[in-house]
Design a protein around this motif. Sequence first.
Motif, PDB file in Angstrom:
ATOM      1  N   UNK A 756       2.906   1.265 -10.060  1.00 13.12           N
ATOM      2  CA  UNK A 756       1.940   0.154 -10.161  1.00 13.12           C
ATOM      3  C   UNK A 756       2.537  -1.141  -9.608  1.00 13.12           C
ATOM      4  N   UNK A 757       3.814  -1.379  -9.880  1.00  9.19           N
ATOM      5  CA  UNK A 757       4.463  -2.603  -9.386  1.00  9.19           C
ATOM      6  C   UNK A 757       4.485  -2.619  -7.854  1.00  9.19           C
ATOM      7  N   UNK A 758       4.878  -1.472  -7.250  1.00  9.40           N
ATOM      8  CA  UNK A 758       4.914  -1.388  -5.791  1.00  9.40           C
ATOM      9  C   UNK A 758       3.523  -1.629  -5.188  1.00  9.40           C
ATOM     10  N   UNK A 759       2.492  -1.036  -5.820  1.00  5.46           N
ATOM     11  CA  UNK A 759       1.127  -1.184  -5.295  1.00  5.46           C
ATOM     12  C   UNK A 759       0.676  -2.645  -5.330  1.00  5.46           C
ATOM     13  N   UNK A 760       1.022  -3.393  -6.396  1.00  6.17           N
ATOM     14  CA  UNK A 760       0.606  -4.796  -6.502  1.00  6.17           C
ATOM     15  C   UNK A 760       1.432  -5.692  -5.603  1.00  6.17           C
ATOM     16  N   UNK A 761       2.725  -5.355  -5.439  1.00  5.34           N
ATOM     17  CA  UNK A 761       3.588  -6.206  -4.616  1.00  5.34           C
ATOM     18  C   UNK A 761       3.245  -6.068  -3.129  1.00  5.34           C
ATOM     19  N   UNK A 762       2.918  -4.841  -2.673  1.00  4.91           N
ATOM     20  CA  UNK A 762       2.726  -4.610  -1.245  1.00  4.91           C
ATOM     21  C   UNK A 762       1.257  -4.295  -0.909  1.00  4.91           C
ATOM     22  N   UNK A 763       0.322  -4.519  -1.800  1.00 11.23           N
ATOM     23  CA  UNK A 763      -1.050  -4.103  -1.578  1.00 11.23           C
ATOM     24  C   UNK A 763      -1.964  -5.139  -0.977  1.00 11.23           C
ATOM     25  N   UNK A 764      -1.480  -6.250  -0.588  1.00 12.53           N
ATOM     26  CA  UNK A 764      -2.355  -7.255   0.013  1.00 12.53           C
ATOM     27  C   UNK A 764      -3.259  -7.901  -1.022  1.00 12.53           C
ATOM     28  N   UNK A 765      -4.424  -8.427  -0.543  1.00 12.74           N
ATOM     29  CA  UNK A 765      -5.340  -9.133  -1.419  1.00 12.74           C
ATOM     30  C   UNK A 765      -6.425  -8.246  -2.008  1.00 12.74           C
ATOM     31  N   UNK A 766      -6.597  -7.041  -1.466  1.00 10.83           N
ATOM     32  CA  UNK A 766      -7.630  -6.138  -1.986  1.00 10.83           C
ATOM     33  C   UNK A 766      -7.180  -5.585  -3.343  1.00 10.83           C
ATOM     34  N   UNK A 784      -4.176   3.750  -4.966  1.00 13.76           N
ATOM     35  CA  UNK A 784      -4.591   3.405  -3.588  1.00 13.76           C
ATOM     36  C   UNK A 784      -4.505   1.884  -3.438  1.00 13.76           C
ATOM     37  N   UNK A 785      -3.774   1.453  -2.438  1.00 13.89           N
ATOM     38  CA  UNK A 785      -3.661   0.012  -2.169  1.00 13.89           C
ATOM     39  C   UNK A 785      -3.637  -0.217  -0.668  1.00 13.89           C
ATOM     40  N   UNK A 786      -3.937  -1.450  -0.281  1.00 18.44           N
ATOM     41  CA  UNK A 786      -3.933  -1.828   1.130  1.00 18.44           C
ATOM     42  C   UNK A 786      -2.491  -2.003   1.583  1.00 18.44           C
ATOM     43  N   UNK A 787      -2.157  -1.437   2.779  1.00 17.37           N
ATOM     44  CA  UNK A 787      -0.802  -1.591   3.288  1.00 17.37           C
ATOM     45  C   UNK A 787      -0.511  -0.590   4.381  1.00 17.37           C
ATOM     46  N   UNK A 788       0.721  -0.697   4.906  1.00 14.12           N
ATOM     47  CA  UNK A 788       1.135   0.187   5.995  1.00 14.12           C
ATOM     48  C   UNK A 788       2.549   0.689   5.712  1.00 14.12           C
ATOM     49  N   UNK A 819       5.401  14.139  -6.400  1.00 11.34           N
ATOM     50  CA  UNK A 819       5.009  12.811  -5.941  1.00 11.34           C
ATOM     51  C   UNK A 819       4.782  12.854  -4.432  1.00 11.34           C
ATOM     52  N   UNK A 820       3.647  12.283  -3.985  1.00 16.13           N
ATOM     53  CA  UNK A 820       3.341  12.212  -2.566  1.00 16.13           C
ATOM     54  C   UNK A 820       2.944  10.795  -2.152  1.00 16.13           C
ATOM     55  N   UNK A 821       3.362  10.323  -0.953  1.00 16.84           N
ATOM     56  CA  UNK A 821       3.060   8.980  -0.468  1.00 16.84           C
ATOM     57  C   UNK A 821       2.620   9.097   1.002  1.00 16.84           C
ATOM     58  N   UNK A 822       1.341   8.861   1.244  1.00 16.04           N
ATOM     59  CA  UNK A 822       0.781   9.077   2.590  1.00 16.04           C
ATOM     60  C   UNK A 822      -0.006   7.844   3.029  1.00 16.04           C
ATOM     61  N   UNK A 823      -0.236   7.771   4.359  1.00 16.64           N
ATOM     62  CA  UNK A 823      -1.006   6.681   4.970  1.00 16.64           C
ATOM     63  C   UNK A 823      -2.380   7.219   5.336  1.00 16.64           C
ATOM     64  N   UNK A 824      -3.424   6.624   4.809  1.00 17.59           N
ATOM     65  CA  UNK A 824      -4.803   7.021   5.120  1.00 17.59           C
ATOM     66  C   UNK A 824      -5.528   5.788   5.665  1.00 17.59           C
ATOM     67  N   UNK A 825      -5.468   5.635   7.016  1.00 15.13           N
ATOM     68  CA  UNK A 825      -6.078   4.464   7.638  1.00 15.13           C
ATOM     69  C   UNK A 825      -5.318   3.218   7.239  1.00 15.13           C
ATOM     70  N   UNK A 826      -6.065   2.169   6.786  1.00 18.14           N
ATOM     71  CA  UNK A 826      -5.387   0.944   6.364  1.00 18.14           C
ATOM     72  C   UNK A 826      -4.847   1.029   4.943  1.00 18.14           C
ATOM     73  N   UNK A 827      -5.014   2.169   4.327  1.00 19.91           N
ATOM     74  CA  UNK A 827      -4.637   2.301   2.913  1.00 19.91           C
ATOM     75  C   UNK A 827      -3.403   3.205   2.771  1.00 19.91           C
ATOM     76  N   UNK A 828      -2.639   2.887   1.742  1.00 24.98           N
ATOM     77  CA  UNK A 828      -1.489   3.722   1.349  1.00 24.98           C
ATOM     78  C   UNK A 828      -1.881   4.435   0.040  1.00 24.98           C
ATOM     79  N   UNK A 829      -1.767   5.773   0.058  1.00 17.39           N
ATOM     80  CA  UNK A 829      -2.176   6.574  -1.098  1.00 17.39           C
ATOM     81  C   UNK A 829      -0.916   7.201  -1.725  1.00 17.39           C
ATOM     82  N   UNK A 830      -0.709   6.883  -3.009  1.00 19.93           N
ATOM     83  CA  UNK A 830       0.410   7.487  -3.796  1.00 19.93           C
ATOM     84  C   UNK A 830      -0.211   8.463  -4.796  1.00 19.93           C
TER      85      UNK A 830
END
Length: 845
Positions: A756-766, A784-788, A819-830
């Motif tokens: 949760x901390x990683x998602x809020x720190x690197x997730x942009x404004x969404x 799911x958070x915004x990022x690359x 645990x899986x961490x993938x890029x789906x378009x503009x979103x990062x899915x953990x």
Amino acid sequence: MSPQLPLASPDLDALRALLKARGQELPELLAGLWDGPWPSFVLDAKGQVLLTNARLQALMGEISLKGQRLLPSGKAQELRLIDDQGRDHLLQAWVHPLEGGLGLALLQDHSTELAARERADRMQSEIDQWLDLCPLPALMHDDQGLLLRFNAAFAALCRRLSPQLPISLHELPPEWRELLHVKTSDASQEFHRNALLAPPGDRRRWMRVRARRLSGPWTRPRTLVMLEDRSAEQDLELAQQQLQTLMDTAGVGLATFQAEAGWSRPGTGAPPPPLLAGEVEAASGLKPAPALQGVNREMVEPDSRAEYEKLQQALKQATPTVARYAVRHPEHGLRWLMTRVEIGQLASGQKTTSVLTVDITDHQQAQARNESLQQSLHLQTERERAVLDSVLVGIVTVGREGIEWMNRSARRMFGGDLAEFAGQPISSVATEAPDHPFRQTQYLDELPEGLAETFECRVVARDGREFWVVGNAVATVGPDSSRQLTYALLDIERRRQAEAQSQQAQASLHRIIEAAPIAISLHDARTLQVRQINQAAAALAGRPEEELMGASLEALFGSGDEAATIRSDMEFALQSSEVLQREYRLTVRGQARIWDARLLHLAGVNDASGELEPEQLLLVATDVTQQRAQEAARLEAAIAQRELLVREVHHRIKNNLQGVAGLLQQIAARRPEVRTVINEAVGQVQAIAQVYGLQVGMSGPLRLRKVVEAVMGSVQRMFGREILVTVDGAMAEQSHRWGLPEAEAIPIALTLNELFTNALKHGGQEPVRCELRFDPEQVVLRIVNEGTLPAGFDLAQVRGGVTGLGLVRALLPRRSALLGLTQEGPLVVCELSLWPPGVQLLEAL
């Protein structure tokens, strides 16, 4: 006392000091006896020597009797003491009592009498030894015919003449009494008497008696008698008369050589021995027997050459010899010859050489067969005796004259060797009962051969032991065709004692079972019916003992499910040799009771009569209702106390962790350069505190959904941002059933905090979204958070550490989490997947 008494002697001083130590004065009479000519010593009431006088010391030498116990009482008696020279002294002691429990022992030396007595004993022993060494029957009697002494040879003769050893010659048969009762008046002359007698079981024999009167101090004259069997001499004279006729008709070679007269032979029918063909034949001029004519060295078998040469040498040197040798005759084959050379001297002084040659082929062959048979018989006899000696059953062979043989077990039973019982009736070890089997003498004549008479009786051994034996008597035929009785005896004294003890033990056990406060019942192994029951077990069934004997399980425990369970357990216990323990809930008089029962299979054993008892099942039960209630109450109290303590501990840990988090936040406010690191640590501490906070007020595994929500709320408060949560899946409505084991709660909480901390720190404004999917097999959490992600990012290449994804990889249980961490378009899915045993599906509330 006389004034000449040496009252100042050292001995008197020692005696005076001894009496003074006991509060007594030395009387003048005692002083005179002590210093007189008699050896003396003072002893106490226990017979312990306290002091000896000079006379005793002069007699015994430099030895100390002080402290020894010589007289057990104050009575006069004989003492045997050995002086310092090793000499034996016989002393007569008279004890005079003194005051204070003391005694004065006056001694008189009887050593001379002792020596004379020992010489007389040695003389009697020597006479007995000479009689025992004499091979001929010998005895000593007085003029009245009383037997004073006799040797073993005469005892053996008497056993043949009389059932018991005689005390007087008058107990012997008349012809033997007349022969042996000799009265001689002159001790210097020897008396001779001959008689023709017939010993029992033997032919008539010529017996000679040699008697001599003995001189001595006895009042009645004593006569020493020796009995000789002269039948052999009579037979020798008869044989000498028959020899001439035998030589004339037997056809054996017999010849006698005289230097003056040459060779001669008895009669006219026998030629000289064939051995003489050669050296001796030329000198004698006699021809060998036609059947063995021409026997020479070449015919002698190689194994017999030594004997043949020995015979030739004896003939040349005129020395006596006997030779057995084998020859191989061209007409008669292998023959065995025996030649005897005897050197004699006639009344005129002339020397003679007699040679006798006999064809002993048949005898040699028969002897070889007989030796082989004797060896076989001897070996068989030894084997039979060895087998009989090794068995535990006592074997006794009894003939008309008494006991003839016993094996080792019988000798051990009767308490003596065979020599002590030989010739005695077997009734000598019987009790006084007139119908005792050992007293049934009719067995020897009336018992059919091969049939056994079985009995059970008591036996009295030589050492006084009485014991029970069981056995049988069998009529057999001895080596001389006489009837015998063979007894086979088995010592059953221990079995009798064991039976008695077993009966006593069974009676005691029966009383104990009846009085025992626990329920005990014995059931038949085949039908499970009651065979024995005590009062406590009857009270369990609520019926009298008499009604329950032979009753079924249903009658004892009812016909419900519990009775069926007990029957099943009993059938299982019958298949095992171990004790089966079970606990049953039974209703007795409307009250539910708990019984702790033990079931044991009793295999069939032999009872006291030897019969096999049927298999049984033992049931032992104890009422533990109150005990179980107390245990349940104690357990509930312990559980409640533990839960209270755990809640208090968890509450305090949560408060302490929150305090630590507050301190860290203050440090971060003062030190901006380390704020990021400290805030990360604060988040981890808050996650752990949330776990302990959830554990307050509850026990067991934590609910997974509550852990996720608590960690998520802590992270939202720290960053001041909202996380959107959605719940779906097949078990979305029962998501509360998924729980975390206590060991996995903190690692999962720290992992969620990092994600949760990683998602809020690197997730942009969404806004950050959290999707929870609860399935029957697993729980999946998607953040799911915004990022690359960085180019070429691979979660497997991330090294473990104490922060970020490295901490997550280190904390996650590998066998139950992915645990899986993938890029789906503009979103990062953990995506975090959890399945048992990392998570548990709990029972519904």
